[in-house]
Design an enzyme around this catalytic site. Structure first.
Site, PDB file in Angstrom:
ATOM      1  N   SER A 108      30.668  15.550  29.234  1.00 33.87           N
ATOM      2  CA  SER A 108      31.539  15.987  30.316  1.00 33.87           C
ATOM      3  C   SER A 108      31.536  14.970  31.466  1.00 33.87           C
ATOM      4  O   SER A 108      31.871  13.823  31.252  1.00 33.87           O
ATOM      5  CB  SER A 108      31.136  17.390  30.781  1.00 33.87           C
ATOM      6  OG  SER A 108      32.220  18.032  31.414  1.00 33.87           O
ATOM      7  N   LYS A 138      44.364  35.727  49.167  1.00 34.04           N
ATOM      8  CA  LYS A 138      43.100  35.316  49.786  1.00 34.04           C
ATOM      9  C   LYS A 138      41.886  35.829  49.024  1.00 34.04           C
ATOM     10  O   LYS A 138      40.849  35.155  48.974  1.00 34.04           O
ATOM     11  CB  LYS A 138      43.054  35.819  51.238  1.00 34.04           C
ATOM     12  CG  LYS A 138      41.835  35.344  52.024  1.00 34.04           C
ATOM     13  CD  LYS A 138      41.851  33.836  52.196  1.00 34.04           C
ATOM     14  CE  LYS A 138      40.692  33.365  53.052  1.00 34.04           C
ATOM     15  NZ  LYS A 138      40.660  31.896  53.181  1.00 34.04           N
TER      16      LYS A 138
END
Length: 290
Positions: free
Chosen positions: A158, A210
């Site tokens: 990765s 939010k």
């Protein structure tokens, strides 16, 4: 004192360590240990920027740590453990390495007249996306100035592989690995557990999205789609970066689907250049410089 325990291990007790190397350790830790001035037994001050060559192990040591070791004229930069954006240290610490430390060590090595080549000593499962690709671009952009090798000790996965791929060449040991070219994010939904426990969570927020992603509420389809789009963008950046670094087709990188490859399989996929034990890989670099 935060480093009191470390000080107790260093001072007023016998240590089986070469004197010069002990000075290196102290020079690196002096500020954190509250030491303002260091002198030798003969009263001579220890020079903060001095360097010396140890014939016993072939390393070039410096009183001030630049974040790498000189083995002959090759700078060896450790890229070990979990990778994070900001660690605030030049060396791996507590199982982590910071992109900030790697960047500083790399830039210093590239500007060091004593350094003729750079080795990225990579053994990492990956880490944060933030900061990773900017560092990769910096290393990739320095190709041609000095030889840059990635020598895996043992695996680069990765984000660890993203950094390894920025070098001119990658060596992987037989039991080492490459790949995992992908991005992952987890969302944990605790809402049912909270309800079962008789706990009700109320979010008071401005902006319809939010509260997206909070573990106290289920992940809505709108939130999932938005997060997936971000992951896709970062994943494509990863693919395109590796394709550029390794000079292979983006489709070839994308088709790996984040699979990991052992030793020679990574070479077959174009993710590494050769299978070699770390010492053999290092000797190959030294031969190139001769």
């Amino acid at each position: 004192m935060q480093f009191a325990h470390l000080a107790q291990r260093l001072f007023n007790r016998p240590l089986a360590i070469h004197r010069d190397k002990a000075e290196v350790i102290m020079a690196a830790l002096a500020e954190r240990l509250g030491v303002t001035r260091m002198v030798n037994v003969d009263g001579a001050a220890i020079r903060p920027n001095a360097s010396f060559y140890d014939e016993d192990d072939g390393y070039q040591y410096r009183d001030r740590d630049n974040g790498y070791d000189l083995v002959g004229n090759v700078a060896v930069i450790p890229v070990h453990g979990t990778l994070v954006q900001k660690l605030g240290t030049l060396r791996p610490w507590s199982g982590m390495t910071g992109y900030d430390g790697i960047r500083q060590a790399f830039m210093t090595a590239m500007n060091d007249e004593d350094v003729k080549a750079v080795v990225l000593d990579v053994d990492s499962p990956g880490g944060e996306v933030a900061g990773c690709f900017d560092l990769v671009d910096t290393i990739y952009g320095a190709r041609g100035d000095k030889p840059i090798y990635s020598i895996l000790t043992e695996s680069a996965y990765s984000a660890g592989y993203a950094i390894a791929s920025s070098a001119n060449k990658i060596y992987v040991p037989r039991t080492g690995g490459t790949g995992s070219i992908g991005v992952i994010c987890m969302h944990v939904d605790f809402s049912k557990a909270l309800t079962s426990a008789g706990i009700e969570v109320t979010f008071i927020h401005y902006g319809d999205r939010k509260a997206d992603g909070h573990s106290e509420i289920p992940l809505s389809k709108e939130a999932f789609d938005r997060f997936q789009a971000d992951i896709n963008t970062m994943g494509e950046l990863f693919v395109e970066t590796v394709a550029r670094n390794r000079n292979i087709a983006a489709r070839q990188v994308r088709d790996t689907q984040a699979v990991t490859y052992l030793g020679a399989d990574g070479v077959t996929k174009g993710l590494a250049d050769a299978v070699a034990a770390p010492d053999a890989a290092f000797r190959a670099l030294i031969a190139e410089l001769a």
